[in-house]
Write an enzyme that holds these catalytic residues in place. Structure first.
Site, short mmCIF file in Angstrom:
data_model
loop_
_atom_site.label_atom_id
_atom_site.label_comp_id
_atom_site.label_asym_id
_atom_site.label_seq_id
_atom_site.Cartn_x
_atom_site.Cartn_y
_atom_site.Cartn_z
N HIS A 100 0.81 -1.21 0.00
CA HIS A 100 0.00 0.00 0.00
C HIS A 100 0.85 1.27 0.00
O HIS A 100 0.34 2.37 -0.17
CB HIS A 100 -1.00 0.01 1.17
N ASP A 106 -0.08 -7.77 1.98
CA ASP A 106 0.35 -6.38 1.82
C ASP A 106 1.88 -6.30 1.80
O ASP A 106 2.51 -5.83 2.75
CB ASP A 106 -0.23 -5.54 2.97
N SER A 161 4.43 2.37 8.05
CA SER A 161 4.10 1.33 7.08
C SER A 161 5.32 0.78 6.38
O SER A 161 6.23 1.52 6.00
CB SER A 161 3.15 1.89 6.02
N GLY A 162 5.31 -0.53 6.18
CA GLY A 162 6.38 -1.17 5.42
C GLY A 162 7.58 -1.55 6.24
O GLY A 162 8.42 -2.32 5.80
#
Length: 260
Positions: free
Chosen positions: A65, A115, A214-215
């Site tokens: 994402h 994801d 994120s990530g």
């Protein structure tokens, strides 16, 4: 309904580190600086967007994402501790262009599964004291109640205007899948599966990742077991813990095929 933890596509495969800082939401600055040399900062032309893990001299693992055509990740910065100290960290950092983005073939943004994304760098990094590859290994799904660690340059408060300048980390407690799907928690919206790891508060103290993280990696017993994916509308809410994509054997095999 849920914010994806960002800050600031291919077919058929459908521990606690005391030196890193413990206790991001209710976290602490990673100490000593550069003690997590595999952390990557992903930036657009204007600002930091996500985190990632250097898993190969030419590859970074992050969340699918994080890819957005409107806010394209242009560069990957390794060896960062304090984002603002470009001059002081100039000889410690390595900057690479993001050449290609390979999203997991079964990524579903609605169901929030798989994801994962791999970013290929324009040229290999050179391993150093502040830039190191973090190899991936087969891991077991962490048991409920176990303690893991998450790190990033994301927001330290839900209403913060921007993320942290310095790398932060926090210890999070793994939460049972059934509990995480219960009415008081995510109530199957979305469904938390075995492909996820639900982790956050120990039930008393808030601990969480947030927008901008994120990530980044979730580490348990010194190994990368997950990638920061999503959470509730607000960060640090005890009954809306962070959710991470679990790096199962299937995901590891996909990663190996791409990076080799």
């Amino acid at each position: 309904m849920f914010h994806l933890r960002l800050g600031y596509i291919l077919s058929a495969l459908c521990l606690v580190y005391t030196s890193y800082g413990a206790d991001i939401i209710n976290g602490k600055e990673v100490f000593p600086p550069h003690s997590m040399p595999f952390l990557a900062l992903l930036e657009t032309r204007k600002e930091p967007r996500c985190g990632g893990t250097l898993i190969h001299t030419k590859w970074v693992l992050t969340a699918a994402h994080c890819y957005n055509k409107s806010f394209r990740i242009e560069k990957v910065v390794l060896g960062v501790h304090n984002i603002n100290k470009k001059e002081e960290e100039k000889n410690l950092r390595q900057i690479r262009k993001a050449m290609s983005f390979i999203t997991h073939p079964c990524y579903d943004p609605q169901e929030k599964v798989n994801d994962l994304m791999l970013i290929k760098l324009d040229k290999p990094v050179k391993e150093s004291k502040t830039v190191k590859v973090q190899p991936l290994h087969k891991v077991e799904h962490p048991a409920a109640g176990s303690t893991c660690l998450v790190a990033g340059w994301g927001k330290t408060k839900t209403n913060a205007v921007k993320g942290s300048n310095v790398l932060m980390s926090v210890n999070v407690t793994v939460i049972d899948q059934v509990k995480c799907n219960s009415k008081d928690y995510y109530n199957f919206n979305p469904t938390i599966t075995r492909g996820h790891i639900c982790a956050g508060s120990d039930g008393t103290n808030a601990a969480d990742s947030c927008s901008g993280d994120s990530g980044g990696p979730l580490l348990c017993k010194g190994k990368v077991v997950g990638v920061t994916s999503f959470g509730g509308k607000a960060c640090g809410v005890i009954k809306k813990p962070g959710v991470y994509t679990f790096l199962s054997n299937k995901e590891l095999e996909w990663i190996r095929k791409i990076t080799s």
